[in-house]
Design an enzyme around this catalytic site. Structure first.
Site, PDB file in Angstrom:
ATOM      1  N   GLY A  99      51.625  81.139  95.496  1.00  0.00           N
ATOM      2  CA  GLY A  99      53.147  80.943  95.086  1.00  0.00           C
ATOM      3  C   GLY A  99      53.575  82.198  94.862  1.00  0.00           C
ATOM      4  O   GLY A  99      53.514  82.936  95.126  1.00  0.00           O
ATOM      5  N   GLU A 100      55.207  81.744  93.773  1.00  0.00           N
ATOM      6  CA  GLU A 100      55.828  82.616  93.492  1.00  0.00           C
ATOM      7  C   GLU A 100      55.819  83.500  94.585  1.00  0.00           C
ATOM      8  O   GLU A 100      56.835  85.139  93.980  1.00  0.00           O
ATOM      9  CB  GLU A 100      55.012  84.091  92.381  1.00  0.00           C
ATOM     10  CG  GLU A 100      54.399  83.400  91.299  1.00  0.00           C
ATOM     11  CD  GLU A 100      52.650  83.896  90.936  1.00  0.00           C
ATOM     12  OE1 GLU A 100      52.752  85.307  91.166  1.00  0.00           O
ATOM     13  OE2 GLU A 100      52.121  83.683  90.363  1.00  0.00           O
ATOM     14  N   ALA A 101      56.573  82.831  95.532  1.00  0.00           N
ATOM     15  CA  ALA A 101      56.959  83.349  96.382  1.00  0.00           C
ATOM     16  C   ALA A 101      56.243  84.538  97.420  1.00  0.00           C
ATOM     17  O   ALA A 101      56.668  85.542  98.223  1.00  0.00           O
ATOM     18  CB  ALA A 101      58.471  84.859  97.003  1.00  0.00           C
ATOM     19  N   THR A 102      54.767  85.070  97.500  1.00  0.00           N
ATOM     20  CA  THR A 102      54.218  85.871  97.553  1.00  0.00           C
ATOM     21  C   THR A 102      54.123  85.840  99.122  1.00  0.00           C
ATOM     22  O   THR A 102      54.517  86.155 100.236  1.00  0.00           O
ATOM     23  CB  THR A 102      52.814  85.909  97.210  1.00  0.00           C
ATOM     24  OG1 THR A 102      52.915  85.965  95.648  1.00  0.00           O
ATOM     25  CG2 THR A 102      51.807  86.741  97.711  1.00  0.00           C
TER      26      THR A 102
ATOM     27  N   ARG B 158      52.000  90.989  89.117  1.00  0.00           N
ATOM     28  CA  ARG B 158      51.412  89.486  90.139  1.00  0.00           C
ATOM     29  C   ARG B 158      51.537  90.308  91.393  1.00  0.00           C
ATOM     30  O   ARG B 158      51.848  91.085  92.241  1.00  0.00           O
ATOM     31  CB  ARG B 158      52.236  88.717  89.966  1.00  0.00           C
ATOM     32  CG  ARG B 158      52.296  87.994  88.783  1.00  0.00           C
ATOM     33  CD  ARG B 158      50.972  87.987  88.090  1.00  0.00           C
ATOM     34  NE  ARG B 158      50.853  86.369  88.583  1.00  0.00           N
ATOM     35  CZ  ARG B 158      49.646  85.229  88.891  1.00  0.00           C
ATOM     36  NH1 ARG B 158      48.772  85.946  88.293  1.00  0.00           N
ATOM     37  NH2 ARG B 158      49.334  84.731  89.775  1.00  0.00           N
TER      38      ARG B 158
END
Length: 378
Positions: free
Chosen positions: A322-325, A99
């Site tokens: 998302g996912e703190a990217t 990811r």
């Protein structure tokens, strides 16, 4: 009734040291580059110094990405571009390094921690350290039923507190916070609309994968219906999270508050973390002083929540994955701000030659040495 007293956080959370922040400002004003010429980097350096209670500020050496994961029953209405109950696939891709957050974290040398709170999958299919805090399998469909029971909400909140303690105790000095969810932005939209007193259409965005118009209308209707269920419980934040939040959002709220208790600064990612932060602010008004808004994701709910907390995003690149990217992209700026605040020479050194400037740096060290004993008189 819950045995958890959220009012305790109001007393436990202190603001970052204002005296240290003033010292950091004075230190910055004496540097070779005029104050303000580095823009937000000056402000970042001072914020970090106050959080650390250190002037000059220390470098960020042990950051960590923490991702709370869960599936939301509301996704079954077609409000997300991803099929309902598939967040576990994203978790596996993160763990396997495929990811965007995995790639960036690997390049920056930052470890990633995933905490499963309510994934809709067999817990045996994921590593034990990922699933050990799980509260339930999927959260309820919030337009017609509660996301959690009150007991489950308490368990999720306490899990978030425990994760924050684990991070603080392990020496983590900055957390980059994010979520891995399907349907999470819908739950976040309900929380933001409820706490800001606005309508569903004002906070409904298109999510990480840009849903089409029909899906947006379904999402807006879902938020509207859930909002009707949220309004009667606005005075009880734990009940609000149980009603329209979810295990991952509830745990994230507990994490944010306990991180503030432990004086651990946190970088917020997108609308989900912003919604949890907004709930946290309602519980303890000093808590947002420990949080940094990394970026503007383009989600209207995020903008509404950050405005309510007076947090200004550091960047605006339209990162919606998302996912703190997006939050992780802010880490180099935070590190740069710390380095500049700590290592820029004083303006007085500019007129000195290299040898004089180096000697002036050594003077405090000489002053710290114990004075030599006087020779005995005859």
């Amino acid at each position: 009734m819950s045995s958890l007293n959220l009012d305790d956080f109001t007393d436990l959370i202190e603001r970052p040291d204002s005296a240290v922040r003033r010292d950091a400002e004075a230190h910055r004003e004496s540097r070779i580059v005029p104050p303000g010429s580095l823009g937000r980097l000056d402000e970042l350096g001072e914020w970090l110094a106050a959080a650390q209670s250190a002037v000059p500020v220390r470098p960020v050496e042990r950051p960590r990405v923490v991702l709370f994961a869960g599936d939301h029953g509301i996704a079954g209405l077609g409000v997300s571009a991803r099929p309902a109950g598939t967040a576990d696939r994203l978790v596996r891709e993160v763990l396997e390094g495929g990811r965007p957050v995995s790639v960036l974290a690997r390049r920056m040398g930052v470890p990633v921690r995933v905490v499963d709170m309510a994934l809709d999958c067999d817990p045996g299919s994921l590593p034990e350290d990922v699933v050990r805090h799980r509260v339930r399998r999927g959260s309820g469909r919030i337009d017609i039923e509660d996301a959690l029971t009150l007991q489950e909400a308490e368990a999720a909140f306490r899990a978030g507190v425990a994760v924050a303690d684990e991070e603080a105790d392990s020496g983590t000095d900055l957390v980059v916070l994010g979520d891995i969810s399907v349907g999470g932005t819908t739950a976040a939209g309900v929380l933001v609309a409820a706490l800001c007193g606005t309508d569903a259409s004002v906070v409904t965005g298109r999510g990480g994968q840009a849903i089409d118009d029909l899906a947006w209308m379904r999402k807006c209707a879902a938020i509207r219906d859930a909002l009707r269920r949220a309004r009667p419980v606005l005075g009880d934040q734990l009940q609000l999270l149980a009603t329209v939040g979810g295990a991952d959002l509830t745990a994230m709220t507990g994490f944010l508050l306990q991180a503030a208790v432990r004086k651990l600064p946190v970088v917020l990612d997108g609308v989900v973390t912003a919604a949890c932060a907004l709930v946290g602010q309602r519980i303890a008004f000093r808590a947002p002083d420990w949080w940094l808004a990394a970026h503007d994701s383009g989600e209207p709910g995020q903008a509404k929540a950050l405005d309510r907390m007076a947090l200004e995003p550091l960047m605006s690149h339209g990162v919606r994955v998302g996912e703190a990217t997006g939050a992780l992209l802010a880490l180099p700026l935070v590190r740069a701000a710390a380095a500049l605040a700590a290592e820029l020479p004083a303006a007085a050194d500019e007129a000195k030659g290299p040898e004089e400037a180096e000697a002036s740096k050594e003077e405090p060290k000489a002053a710290e040495r114990a004075p030599e004993e006087e020779p005995e008189k005859a």
